[in-house]
Design a protein around this motif. Sequence first.
Motif, PDB file in Angstrom:
ATOM      1  N   ALA A  20      -5.576  -9.692   1.808  1.00 34.86           N
ATOM      2  CA  ALA A  20      -4.161  -8.802   2.639  1.00 34.86           C
ATOM      3  C   ALA A  20      -3.152  -9.497   3.470  1.00 34.86           C
ATOM      4  O   ALA A  20      -1.780  -9.392   3.398  1.00 34.86           O
ATOM      5  CB  ALA A  20      -5.078  -8.191   3.532  1.00 34.86           C
ATOM      6  N   GLN A  21      -3.584 -11.193   4.115  1.00 34.33           N
ATOM      7  CA  GLN A  21      -2.976 -11.693   4.330  1.00 34.33           C
ATOM      8  C   GLN A  21      -1.879 -12.151   3.638  1.00 34.33           C
ATOM      9  O   GLN A  21      -0.413 -12.484   4.036  1.00 34.33           O
ATOM     10  CB  GLN A  21      -3.053 -13.071   5.225  1.00 34.33           C
ATOM     11  N   ALA A  22      -1.799 -12.669   2.610  1.00 35.48           N
ATOM     12  CA  ALA A  22      -1.435 -13.759   0.906  1.00 35.48           C
ATOM     13  C   ALA A  22       0.218 -12.019   1.164  1.00 35.48           C
ATOM     14  O   ALA A  22       0.965 -12.616   0.558  1.00 35.48           O
ATOM     15  CB  ALA A  22      -2.247 -13.972   0.603  1.00 35.48           C
ATOM     16  N   VAL A  23      -0.347 -10.541   1.194  1.00 37.13           N
ATOM     17  CA  VAL A  23       0.745 -10.464   0.729  1.00 37.13           C
ATOM     18  C   VAL A  23       1.476  -9.709   1.522  1.00 37.13           C
ATOM     19  O   VAL A  23       2.541  -9.835   1.431  1.00 37.13           O
ATOM     20  CB  VAL A  23      -0.615  -8.675   0.102  1.00 37.13           C
ATOM     21  N   GLN A  24       1.052  -9.370   2.699  1.00 39.75           N
ATOM     22  CA  GLN A  24       1.852  -9.386   3.980  1.00 39.75           C
ATOM     23  C   GLN A  24       2.449 -10.837   3.829  1.00 39.75           C
ATOM     24  O   GLN A  24       3.960  -9.659   4.527  1.00 39.75           O
ATOM     25  CB  GLN A  24       0.529  -8.994   5.843  1.00 39.75           C
ATOM     26  N   ARG A  25       2.252 -12.055   4.538  1.00 48.02           N
ATOM     27  CA  ARG A  25       3.480 -12.564   4.838  1.00 48.02           C
ATOM     28  C   ARG A  25       4.357 -13.039   3.874  1.00 48.02           C
ATOM     29  O   ARG A  25       4.825 -14.491   3.839  1.00 48.02           O
ATOM     30  CB  ARG A  25       2.571 -13.976   4.733  1.00 48.02           C
ATOM     31  N   GLY A  26       3.651 -12.202   2.104  1.00 48.66           N
ATOM     32  CA  GLY A  26       5.250 -12.737   1.454  1.00 48.66           C
ATOM     33  C   GLY A  26       4.347 -13.661   0.345  1.00 48.66           C
ATOM     34  O   GLY A  26       5.172 -14.513  -0.057  1.00 48.66           O
ATOM     35  N   MET A  27       2.827 -14.398   0.470  1.00 54.84           N
ATOM     36  CA  MET A  27       2.864 -15.468  -0.042  1.00 54.84           C
ATOM     37  C   MET A  27       1.929 -15.204  -1.330  1.00 54.84           C
ATOM     38  O   MET A  27       3.027 -15.655  -2.389  1.00 54.84           O
ATOM     39  CB  MET A  27       1.778 -16.159   0.411  1.00 54.84           C
ATOM     40  N   LEU A  28       1.635 -13.826  -2.040  1.00 57.20           N
ATOM     41  CA  LEU A  28       1.376 -13.237  -2.678  1.00 57.20           C
ATOM     42  C   LEU A  28       1.752 -12.660  -3.067  1.00 57.20           C
ATOM     43  O   LEU A  28       1.616 -11.000  -2.428  1.00 57.20           O
ATOM     44  CB  LEU A  28      -0.116 -13.823  -2.714  1.00 57.20           C
ATOM     45  N   SER A  29       2.085 -11.879  -4.186  1.00 51.79           N
ATOM     46  CA  SER A  29       2.196  -9.960  -4.823  1.00 51.79           C
ATOM     47  C   SER A  29       1.030  -9.666  -4.565  1.00 51.79           C
ATOM     48  O   SER A  29      -0.066 -10.246  -4.927  1.00 51.79           O
ATOM     49  CB  SER A  29       2.910  -9.872  -5.981  1.00 51.79           C
ATOM     50  N   PRO A  30       1.047  -8.363  -4.177  1.00 55.46           N
ATOM     51  CA  PRO A  30      -0.181  -7.117  -4.282  1.00 55.46           C
ATOM     52  C   PRO A  30      -0.949  -7.439  -5.519  1.00 55.46           C
ATOM     53  O   PRO A  30      -1.821  -7.513  -5.879  1.00 55.46           O
ATOM     54  CB  PRO A  30      -0.032  -5.796  -4.325  1.00 55.46           C
ATOM     55  N   GLY A  31      -0.273  -7.805  -6.810  1.00 51.20           N
ATOM     56  CA  GLY A  31      -1.132  -7.597  -8.172  1.00 51.20           C
ATOM     57  C   GLY A  31      -1.777  -9.624  -8.221  1.00 51.20           C
ATOM     58  O   GLY A  31      -2.620  -9.280  -9.194  1.00 51.20           O
ATOM     59  N   THR A  32      -0.969 -10.066  -8.435  1.00 51.58           N
ATOM     60  CA  THR A  32      -1.431 -11.725  -8.217  1.00 51.58           C
ATOM     61  C   THR A  32      -2.751 -11.985  -7.183  1.00 51.58           C
ATOM     62  O   THR A  32      -3.629 -12.355  -7.608  1.00 51.58           O
ATOM     63  CB  THR A  32      -0.387 -12.400  -7.726  1.00 51.58           C
ATOM     64  N   ALA A  33      -2.651 -11.059  -5.904  1.00 55.89           N
ATOM     65  CA  ALA A  33      -3.293 -11.264  -5.006  1.00 55.89           C
ATOM     66  C   ALA A  33      -4.636 -10.813  -5.569  1.00 55.89           C
ATOM     67  O   ALA A  33      -6.123 -11.362  -5.300  1.00 55.89           O
ATOM     68  CB  ALA A  33      -3.017 -10.903  -3.841  1.00 55.89           C
ATOM     69  N   GLY A  34      -4.535  -9.700  -5.903  1.00 57.81           N
ATOM     70  CA  GLY A  34      -5.621  -8.452  -6.510  1.00 57.81           C
ATOM     71  C   GLY A  34      -6.224  -9.694  -7.380  1.00 57.81           C
ATOM     72  O   GLY A  34      -7.535  -9.077  -7.397  1.00 57.81           O
ATOM     73  N   ALA A  35      -5.635  -9.500  -8.572  1.00 59.32           N
ATOM     74  CA  ALA A  35      -6.568 -11.051  -9.796  1.00 59.32           C
ATOM     75  C   ALA A  35      -6.736 -12.172  -9.127  1.00 59.32           C
ATOM     76  O   ALA A  35      -7.657 -13.288 -10.036  1.00 59.32           O
ATOM     77  CB  ALA A  35      -5.399 -11.522 -10.862  1.00 59.32           C
ATOM     78  N   ALA A  36      -6.378 -13.312  -7.789  1.00 58.21           N
ATOM     79  CA  ALA A  36      -6.145 -14.440  -7.775  1.00 58.21           C
ATOM     80  C   ALA A  36      -8.196 -14.070  -7.651  1.00 58.21           C
ATOM     81  O   ALA A  36      -8.968 -13.573  -7.022  1.00 58.21           O
ATOM     82  CB  ALA A  36      -6.169 -14.510  -6.517  1.00 58.21           C
TER      83      ALA A  36
END
Length: 556
Positions: free
Chosen positions: A462-478
């Motif tokens: 959630a923090q990675a998406v909120q801070r723009g470090m990962l897209s929602p799709g990338t964060a979900g698959a990480a």
Amino acid sequence: MWRLGNGIWREPVPVVGLLLSVQFGLLSFVLYQSREHAALAWVQAGGALLSVFVLLGVAVHFRRQYSDASRRLSETDAVLATIGEGLFLLERDGRMAPRQSSTLERIFGRADLAQADFFSLLRDRVTEKTLAVAKDYVELLFQDRVHEKLVTTVNPLDAVEVHLPDGQGGLQARYLEFRFSRVRSDGRIRQLLVTVGDITRRAQLERELQRSEERASGQLELMVQLAHLDSAELMGFLQRAAAALEQVNAELRSPLPRGSQELRGKTEAMARTLHAIKGDAGGLGLNSLAAAVHEAEDELQLLRARRSLGGGDFLKLAVRLKTLFARIEAMQDMALRVMELRDAGAVSPDGPTRVPSVAFALRWRDFARTIAARHGKKVELVYRGVDLAEVDPARREALVTIVNQFIRNAIVHGIEPPTQRIRMGKPGAGQIEVHVAEKSDRSLDLRFGDDGAGLSLDRLRAQAVQRGMLSPGTAGAADARRLLNLIFAAGFSTRQQVDEDGGRGAGLNLVRVRVAHLGGRVSVGNRPGEGCEFHVGLPPVRCARAMREPAEGRRA
């Protein structure tokens, strides 16, 4: 007698004249009926003449009353013009009565105060919090059931910092004192008499006295702290801190284009440098220095939040750094005096004092307990391993900085409050273990672990998406490894609130950079709900030097 709205008192003279006219009219009607025309003419003439006298009397009366009212208003204006404090009446709706003292106009730098809204006048001159408190307080003063003496003892506007025009188009900070008194009529509170005084000079003297007392207390506290620290280690830290600040200052002096990526990178490097100084100062128990560095971090954080940066934006930070330099120089001078006193009291000085590993462990323990107390937690720290006094200075300094950051991170992010830990079946105090081992090839192995809550992968996503470090799709698959490595990125933090101990995303980023500079490696192990463990490996000195030199040569 009746009182008019303008404050003038007058007698019912017009009513008497009206009654006389009516009486003469009736009398003339009677005489007319009796056809006494001559007498009627005389009566009418007499009535008209009497009416004229009555009207003249009324005119004289009103002229005298008007003259008295004008004289009283002039006297009131004269009094208001000579009063040394601001004075006005405040209505229930927050409006200021039409007349105020001349001093009030000078204080606020404007003359159009008649019927002005008092809270609108304050809005641009005080903080939102002060304005809200002022509204609540005035509302309380207008309540009859609230005792006046009781409410005046809790006046929140007895010393308020306001920003007023300086006469040159700018603003200056002043301190005003507002005093309120109830004005009653017919047993009800009608208005508030407000007295405003400029107490800037008094407030400045009080603050200067407070700062002097704090400096004296801080110097005494510092003397006690320095007396319990190893002189060589303390002077080494102060020298490194001064050199690091000088490096930051040099970065500020080098011009770069506004908004350039290189300038953004420099701000991150500055953040790591300041965070390291703060952590090491806290680890040594130099809390006043750590607090001063934290203020400089606040200034830098404001700059990092801007989209575009230029060299001129760093002026306030440069002033903070100058203050830090002065503080460190004063500490160095004081440390030298303490060393002289130690040498004078020593029977046979044996050179530099040897600092065994237990000294580092005790400082880490005290540092951990201090941070835990600030956050309402409890913690116990255990150290096992080599005598850090025997480790070469470069790697020893790095290990101290790294462990300081790990301690702060574990307590702020991992260790739960005592009541929560007990409900989970854990001991009330969090457990931290630090282990440093030296291998046969002279490399160092640091293991740092805590039994806190561990890291939540969902929260990291959630923090990675909120801070723009990962897209929602990338964060979900990480996977877990990629998500855990995010905690070492600059500016990444799962903590929403920023304070002296966390929330900036600088601590673990500092660890990664320090370890990389020495040619080492760092990794993290996670046990959700059970704790977190960091593993740092540092190569021997010769290997670390060989790994740095090619990289430095390529940069050159």
